[in-house]
Design an enzyme around this catalytic site. Structure first.
Site, short mmCIF file in Angstrom:
data_model
loop_
_atom_site.label_atom_id
_atom_site.label_comp_id
_atom_site.label_asym_id
_atom_site.label_seq_id
_atom_site.Cartn_x
_atom_site.Cartn_y
_atom_site.Cartn_z
N LEU A 152 13.54 2.47 -18.77
CA LEU A 152 14.09 2.84 -18.48
C LEU A 152 13.85 3.63 -16.86
CD1 LEU A 152 17.75 2.78 -20.55
CD2 LEU A 152 17.29 0.58 -18.65
N ILE A 158 7.21 2.42 -24.86
CA ILE A 158 5.61 1.71 -25.62
C ILE A 158 5.20 2.69 -25.56
CG2 ILE A 158 6.76 -0.43 -24.76
CD1 ILE A 158 4.62 -0.28 -23.00
N SER A 182 5.34 -1.69 -12.50
CA SER A 182 4.68 -3.38 -11.35
C SER A 182 3.99 -2.77 -10.29
CB SER A 182 5.70 -3.74 -12.15
OG SER A 182 6.76 -4.02 -11.12
N THR A 217 0.08 -11.17 -14.84
CA THR A 217 0.09 -11.02 -13.15
C THR A 217 -0.58 -12.08 -12.88
OG1 THR A 217 0.08 -10.03 -10.97
CG2 THR A 217 -0.69 -9.29 -12.72
N ASP A 218 -1.10 -13.21 -11.54
CA ASP A 218 -1.90 -13.31 -10.62
C ASP A 218 -3.02 -12.44 -10.31
OD1 ASP A 218 -0.46 -13.10 -8.95
OD2 ASP A 218 -0.23 -14.96 -7.89
N GLU A 219 -2.45 -11.28 -10.04
CA GLU A 219 -3.70 -10.23 -9.48
C GLU A 219 -4.06 -10.21 -9.93
OE1 GLU A 219 -1.29 -6.48 -7.99
OE2 GLU A 219 0.01 -8.06 -7.25
N TYR A 274 -3.38 -1.09 -10.55
CA TYR A 274 -2.04 -1.68 -10.85
C TYR A 274 -2.22 -3.13 -11.82
CZ TYR A 274 1.30 -5.89 -11.59
OH TYR A 274 2.20 -6.90 -12.29
N SER A 301 -4.98 -1.57 -14.37
CA SER A 301 -4.37 -2.27 -15.93
C SER A 301 -3.99 -3.04 -16.59
CB SER A 301 -3.51 -0.82 -15.71
OG SER A 301 -2.33 -1.17 -14.72
N LYS A 302 -3.32 -3.92 -15.84
CA LYS A 302 -3.07 -5.61 -16.15
C LYS A 302 -3.85 -6.40 -17.04
CE LYS A 302 1.10 -6.74 -16.07
NZ LYS A 302 1.96 -6.72 -17.26
N LYS A 305 9.70 -4.17 -3.34
CA LYS A 305 8.88 -4.85 -3.50
C LYS A 305 9.68 -5.97 -1.81
CE LYS A 305 7.81 -4.11 -7.61
NZ LYS A 305 7.47 -4.29 -9.25
N ARG A 343 1.10 -14.31 0.29
CA ARG A 343 1.25 -14.67 -1.64
C ARG A 343 2.65 -16.05 -1.71
NH1 ARG A 343 -1.26 -11.53 -1.35
NH2 ARG A 343 -1.33 -8.42 -1.31
N TYR A 349 6.82 5.32 3.54
CA TYR A 349 7.02 4.77 4.43
C TYR A 349 6.90 6.28 5.91
CZ TYR A 349 7.56 0.57 2.31
OH TYR A 349 7.72 -0.51 1.52
#
Ligand code: NAD
Ligand code: DAU
Length: 349
Positions: free
Chosen positions: A36, A61, A86, A131-133, A156, A159-160, A195, A220, A347
């Site tokens: 959380l 985790i 994420s 992810t596709d990234e 990000y 790391s993925k 997002k 995207r 921003y």
């Protein structure tokens, strides 16, 4: 009763996966493990939280001891691992948490699974959601395939990518029964409004600027989150051990065209004159290392497992806009406190 651990089940995609599994498989026990963080919201699962085949465990985790204890206690048959930091912009502002959660956290889960699954047990699955990234950035031509070499370019995606490599290493080295999928950009209900799509919807509703990074020309490939959840269910049950599946909507949009479309849909829903919301578009400094284009070739999952998207982009977007407009209290709850601090820093408004 089959016991399946879903990590990150209180987040955006995880909550759709948990809801689908809890409703579709009354004879499975679905255990949702989630720390959380700002992105995890128990409200996302309020409709199923009282079901007898659902349990929630608040856990990090990266806490190796606690993870091992939980695996000993439940002796899970399978794991669907979604928990992660994420958001690319947050990984640029502060990479460390991405390394701890996405790499070390995944490693802890792999080790715990390995410790309870004896060789040859036959039915266990460790399914890692990626992810596709990880494939990097495309020019105007071409697609990401399952065997496209990895070329991650943000903290990000690095790391993925790292966690994907470790998951595959546990298959090749230790025979751990793994599956993997790499998906394109998801949109839909319950997505945290940092997002692009929920941010634009929320800002139009509140008549705030719509921040477009650079010239808005980045592309995207968008997929409705419930179609991703269906793909995850399909791969978990029917995908081959050791295999990777790419998941995507074959639905490419430049950011600026997507924002124009959202402005039109919102103007229509809110009874504004066409063109009203477009006035809010504000071009801002580009994201550092901004990947130009993502596009998934999803032929393998379509051919081998018979999965395909169930809605068009226009249908999915309309459902999504309706959900945010009907759930203003959800938006208010998640955009208070920590979100406001992040938003103002990101921003500079
Ligand atoms: P999200 O940020 O909405 O949710 C992540 C969840 O993980 C949250 O509930 C959070 O509390 C939990 N979490 C974070 N750190 C944790 C930790 N240390 N221990 C336990 N729980 C922790 O993310 P999402 O968009 O739902 O993405 C879920 C997964 O899908 C991620 O692995 C992401 O890389 C992957 N993915 C996302 C997209 C997308 O478009 N959103 C596309 C492809 C793949
Ligand atoms: O491709 C899958 C990935 O999609 C997932 O792995 C990530 O977890 C998920 O966050 C998403 O990453 P993106 O960086 O593509 O999504 P985001 O919504 O942050 O941005 C989408 C595009 O819109 C991107 O080109 C950056 C741009 N953008 C984003 C924001 C938040 C803007 O122009 N303005 C904004 O304010």
């Amino acid at each position: 009763m089959k016991k399946i651990l879903v990590t990150g089940g209180s987040g955006f995609i995880g909550s759709h996966v948990v809801r689908l599994l809890v409703n579709k498989y009354p004879n499975y026990l679905i255990v949702n493990l989630d720390k959380l963080t700002y992105a995890g919201n128990p409200e996302n699962l309020s409709d199923i939280e009282k079901n007898s085949n659902y349990r929630f465990v608040k856990m990090d985790i990266t806490n190796e001891k606690a993870i091992f204890k939980l695996f000993e206690e439940y002796k899970f048959d399978g794991v669907i691992h979604l928990a992660a930091e994420s958001h690319v912009d947050r990984s640029i502002a502060n990479p460390n948490e991405f390394i701890f959660t996405n790499i070390v956290g995944t490693l802890n889960l792999l080790n715990a699974a390995r410790s309870i699954w004896k060789e040859g047990s036959g039915h266990n699955v460790f399914y890692h959601i990626s992810t596709d990234e990880v494939y990097g950035s495309l020019d105007e031509e071409g697609f990401f395939y399952e065997d496209t070499p990895y070329d991650p370019r943000s903290p990000y995606s690095a790391s993925k990518a790292s966690s994907d490599h470790i998951v595959r290493a546990y298959y090749h080295t230790f025979g751990l029964p793994i599956k993997l999928s790499n998906c394109s950009n998801n949109y839909g209900s319950h997505q945290f409004p940092e997002k692009l799509i929920p941010l634009v919807i929320n800002n139009i509703k509140n008549q705030k600027p719509l921040p477009v990074y650079g010239k808005g020309e980045n592309i995207r490939d968008w997929l409705w989150v419930e179609d991703h959840a269906r793909a995850i269910d399909t791969i978990y049950h029917n995908g081959k051990i050791g295999e990777t599946y790419n998941i995507g909507g074959h639905n490419e949009w430049t950011n600026i065209d997507l924002i124009h479309l959202l402005c039109n849909v919102m103007d229509h829903k809110l009874g504004n004159q066409t063109g009203h919301s477009k006035k809010l578009i504000t071009f801002v400094k580009d994201r550092a290392g901004h990947d130009m284009r993502y596009a998934i070739d999803a032929t393998k999952i379509k051919k081998d497992l018979g999965w395909q998207p169930s809605v068009t982009f226009e249908q999915g977007l309309e459902k999504t806009v309706d959900w945010y407009l009907e759930n203003q209290q959800w938006l208010k709850n998640v955009t208070s406190g920590a979100y406001l601090k992040y938003y103002n820093e990101q921003y500079n408004y």
